[in-house]
Design an enzyme around this catalytic site. Structure first.
Site, PDB file in Angstrom:
ATOM      1  N   GLU A  60       0.808  -1.229   0.000  1.00 34.42           N
ATOM      2  CA  GLU A  60       0.000   0.000   0.000  1.00 34.42           C
ATOM      3  C   GLU A  60       0.836   1.272   0.000  1.00 34.42           C
ATOM      4  OE1 GLU A  60      -0.802  -2.638   1.930  1.00 34.42           O
ATOM      5  OE2 GLU A  60      -2.712  -3.237   1.026  1.00 34.42           O
ATOM      6  N   HIS A 129     -10.723  -5.142   9.803  1.00 32.94           N
ATOM      7  CA  HIS A 129     -11.250  -4.906   8.451  1.00 32.94           C
ATOM      8  C   HIS A 129     -12.577  -4.172   8.455  1.00 32.94           C
ATOM      9  CE1 HIS A 129      -8.117  -7.494   6.962  1.00 32.94           C
ATOM     10  NE2 HIS A 129      -8.600  -7.504   5.740  1.00 32.94           N
TER      11      HIS A 129
END
Lengths: 325, 319
Positions: A60, A129
């Site tokens: 990322e 998440h």
């Protein structure tokens, strides 16, 4: 106007912008051959090719860093973070690089960059998440943070984000992809930084955005049956914040409830409540009430998880509290 | 290589040296704030490296960026003015020592978070590859940056996409006060390239001509489509990490040993030995360099502070 899903609206905005401007390209994990983890970019790879729909390693920091660099060269990258929870792995690049480079180098660096990130809880994905960390990102000057709650706004705001000269974090809610709404066809652009009244009402101002617009709307429909008319102000953009429609509504209703999915402490609701008190204290007939996520890491268990996320019932109760004390 | 080019490079190195010495003074006088990381001892690295770039090639570096800025064509005036936080500085007084840049000269900063500019360099190169430009991105960083995750992510992505990047590690032996072998599992940084299937070279960074030769070959191989490569340049900073460095981590003898290999002295000797320039010509360039720095300091001292309203300028392009 067609009635389409949020997913289709976002996909349409991306597709049209890529057709319109060859400097627009997509990069991210599984955006290409797979077609997007949430199928937003389904069919893009075959049509636009691997150069413009670029599958990345699971990295990322490099995804956002590379998007920043490409934007500096004049391209218009749309970087996809599979979930906003992964933005923490690229936090430095979002808040410490992208948000600061234009200012810190005296205006000479321009970053027309969009980061699409999927947020929100409610899908039993566990604590790592399921977060709604929107307020953290909205804290940083230099970053634009957009979080649409309707398909039409999703299309129009994403087009505006792609055309913006500034870095934009575009937050999509995972459980909104299936909702449907009327979406103008073709070149429909919604300006960034404008809150809007989604539902007019006289009794209580309900300030919200993203997924909680759906919850708030359901609450408003039920309250309406009891003769309580709430006015829903949808923030749509968290930074720069357009507070005027909130203040105007509050001056009319004299009561407000703020509904957000993130945690209450240091949240969007804290900011909105403070602004209401700063700018319209004399108009208050009751203390401003905040509805937000319980202060826990979201658990896996479905019942426990749902109990921690604001519900229609929570909103109704809060509205009645500011009305009747 | 033409004589004029040699003289230009020698002059650049001396300008950097004199500017850095003067900056240390200005810092001690309180005229420069924040952190100040001097480039003294490392001048041959960026002077040699950047002399091999074409105008379309992009340069990006870490926070020890004053010398790189001069080599990229920024004037000593706008560099010193930035160090002093003046409106005439290259970043209008908003960036300071660690955030020099001039995108019109393809110098993309000056970045203060260790390793964070490496993924950005990947993106600069991606921008050129996307458009089919034959430009190379030269990304400089210290040995310390090779131990942070950004290094791995950036080099890996650049290799997967075969992007035109020359990764340049300026190995000055210490990440702040921690020696390379106390922080990195391999002390030969060039070895790290093998994890990305990337060619790598190692060169003596005190020898400008050696840097030029190796860097020039690598830049042109990359331009020809050879994919990214890693160049480790061995060097040494003669001063502390920054102005507030107690220097407890290295012995004076070690510093003196390296100072005997002064990159400016080595290049000066080369120019005289090769009969490229005379003592008198080089002495004249030394004087010129001092004049450039004196002028830059006078300019910066006389320059205005940023206006109060500049505080709110350039947060967004679209206000």
């Amino acid at each position: 106007m067609a009635r389409i899903t949020m997913r289709e609206a976002i996909s349409q905005a991306l597709w049209e912008e890529m057709e319109r401007d060859p400097s627009v390209f997509i990069l991210g994990e599984e955006v290409g051959v797979w077609g997007g983890t949430y199928a937003v970019t389904k069919g893009f790879y075959d049509h636009f090719g691997g150069e413009r729909v670029r599958d990345t390693p699971i990295a990322e920091a490099a995804i956002i860093g590379a998007a920043i660099g490409a934007a500096l060269t004049g391209l218009r990258p749309v970087a996809e973070l599979m979930t906003i929870n992964f933005a923490f792995s690229s936090f430095d690049h979002i808040v410490n690089q992208a948000a600061k480079m234009h200012y810190m180098f005296g205006g000479q660096m321009v970053l027309p960059l969009v980061i699409r990130a999927v947020g929100g809880g409610g899908r039993q994905l566990g604590a790592t998440h399921s977060q709604t960390p929107d307020a953290i990102f909205a804290h940083f000057p230099g970053l634009t943070v957009v979080a649409p709650g309707t398909p039409a706004d999703a299309k129009g705001l994403l087009k505006a984000a792609i055309r913006s000269q500034d870095p934009v974090l575009f937050i999509e809610h995972a459980t909104l992809y299936q909702i449907r709404g009327e979406v103008p066809e073709g070149d429909y652009v919604v300006p960034i930084g404008k809150s809007t009244v989604q539902r007019p009402g006289r009794d209580v101002t309900l300030v919200t955005y993203s997924k909680m617009l759906e919850i708030s709307t359901k609450a408003a429909e039920q309250l309406s049956k009891e003769g309580i008319e709430v006015e829903i102000v949808d923030l749509r953009t968290l930074r720069p914040l357009d507070i005027e429609p909130v203040i105007a509504s509050f001056k009319k209703t004299n009561r407000a409830v703020i509904v957000e999915e993130g945690w209450k402490s240091y949240g969007v609701g804290s900011e909105i409540a403070a602004r209401i008190y700063e700018e319209a204290f004399d108009y208050a007939d009751a203390p401003v009430k905040r509805v937000a996520q319980k202060e826990v890491p979201l658990p896996y268990n479905r019942t426990l998880e749902q109990s921690a996320i604001p519900s229609v019932e929570d909103v109704i109760a809060a509205v009645k509290e500011v009305l009747h004390g | 290589m033409e004589k004029t080019e040699h003289l230009k490079l020698y002059h650049e190195m001396v300008v950097i040296r004199r500017m850095e010495e003067k900056s240390a003074e200005l810092y001690q006088q309180g005229k420069i704030g924040g952190f100040l990381h001097l480039y003294i001892g490392q001048e041959a690295v960026s002077t040699g490296l950047i002399s091999m770039r074409r105008p379309e090639d992009r340069v990006i570096t870490a926070y020890r960026d004053h010398g790189v800025a001069i080599n990229c064509g920024l004037s000593a005036r706008e560099v010193v003015a930035e160090l002093m936080g003046k409106a005439t500085g290259c970043s209008k007084g908003k960036g300071g020592s660690m955030h020099l840049a001039d995108v019109s000269k393809n110098f993309w900063g000056g970045h203060a978070i260790v390793g964070a500019h490496l993924p950005i360099a990947t993106g600069l190169a991606l921008g050129d590859a996307y458009r089919g430009n034959k430009a190379v991105t030269i990304c400089m960083f210290g040995d310390g940056a090779t131990n942070i995750g950004y290094f791995h992510e950036a080099l890996n992505m650049s290799a997967v996409w075969k992007l035109p990047v020359l990764w340049v590690c300026e190995n000055n032996q210490y990440g702040m006060g921690t020696a390379v072998d106390r922080a990195s599992a391999v002390s030969e940084i060039a070895q790290k390239a093998s994890g990305y299937g990337m060619p790598a070279m190692r060169v003596d960074g005190m020898d400008l001509m050696a840097v030029r030769k190796v860097a020039g070959e690598m830049i042109e191989q990359i331009r020809a489509g050879g994919g990214p490569m890693l160049l480790e340049i061995l060097t040494y900073r003669f001063r502390g990490h920054s102005m507030g460095d107690p220097e407890r981590y290295r012995k004076p003898e070690e510093v003196h040993h390296w100072q005997e290999n002064d990159p400016i002295g080595i290049y000066r000797k080369y120019l005289i030995d090769q009969k490229i320039a005379s003592q008198a010509e080089l002495d004249q360039l030394d004087d010129d360099a001092q004049a450039v720095v004196d002028d830059a300091v006078a300019f910066a001292e006389a320059s205005p502070e940023p206006a109060p309203e500049d505080l709110y300028k350039n947060i967004y392009v679209e206000a």
